[in-house]
Design a protein around this motif. Sequence first.
Motif, PDB file in Angstrom:
ATOM      1  N   ASN A 140      29.817 -18.484  -0.300  1.00  0.00           N
ATOM      2  CA  ASN A 140      28.787 -18.572  -0.765  1.00  0.00           C
ATOM      3  C   ASN A 140      28.212 -18.680   0.312  1.00  0.00           C
ATOM      4  O   ASN A 140      28.013 -18.332   1.491  1.00  0.00           O
ATOM      5  N   ARG A 141      26.369 -18.701   0.670  1.00  0.00           N
ATOM      6  CA  ARG A 141      25.923 -19.117   1.444  1.00  0.00           C
ATOM      7  C   ARG A 141      25.577 -20.801   1.688  1.00  0.00           C
ATOM      8  O   ARG A 141      26.429 -21.096   1.517  1.00  0.00           O
ATOM      9  N   THR A 142      24.743 -21.491   2.103  1.00  0.00           N
ATOM     10  CA  THR A 142      24.407 -22.412   3.040  1.00  0.00           C
ATOM     11  C   THR A 142      24.411 -23.066   1.637  1.00  0.00           C
ATOM     12  O   THR A 142      25.689 -24.247   1.588  1.00  0.00           O
TER      13      THR A 142
END
Length: 218
Positions: free
Chosen positions: A150-152
């Motif tokens: 996923n992202r951060t």
Amino acid sequence: MRIGLVAEKLGMTQLFDDNGVQVPVTVLKVDPCTIVSLKVQDKDGYNAVQLGTRESSNGKHINRPQQGYFKKVSSKFFRILKEFRVDDVASYNVGDKFEVDHFSSGQLVDVTGITKGKGFAGGIKRHGFGGLRASHGVSITHRCHGSTGNRTLPGRVFKGKRMAGHMGDQRVTALNLMVHSVDKEKGVVFVRGAVPGGKKGTVFIRDAIKKHVDKTGK
């Protein structure tokens, strides 16, 4: 709930019913099973019947701890031991034998076996992924499963994500299979459909515990 039996998967074939309709069946050779011991609620905490099958004349292929156990509870050696939970053990006695006629034609059964091991498999073979595009910039990675992270936030791969890994060699139970017919002379039972495992694999047959309910409620 009745006890089940131990069988050997011989393979698949086809039979024809009275109307000439082809029926795919799995051939299971049911080995004669002998009650070795009984588990009771007061002593063991549960009710079960322990069956032994594939008798060994001298115990050559049985390790010493099992040999000591058989000498304690039985006068014979068996290569396979299997317990089946029951509601009450009052109707069973040590030494009773059960054969293929324990099941009848038209009965629903559950069959448990070990699936074929496929080793390490990719996402396409293991989970049926479609893969990436065959053109427009995709190079070499056509059979990859794509992004997994996923992202951060959350910044990690979720547990249980479908990815490449070990496939097969798992205990699987096929539910609500119908017994097509039983051949008592040959000691085999013909079950409609496929059964987990490969040829000569050991499977366990028991009465169906989750009987199918059709749309009419029957």
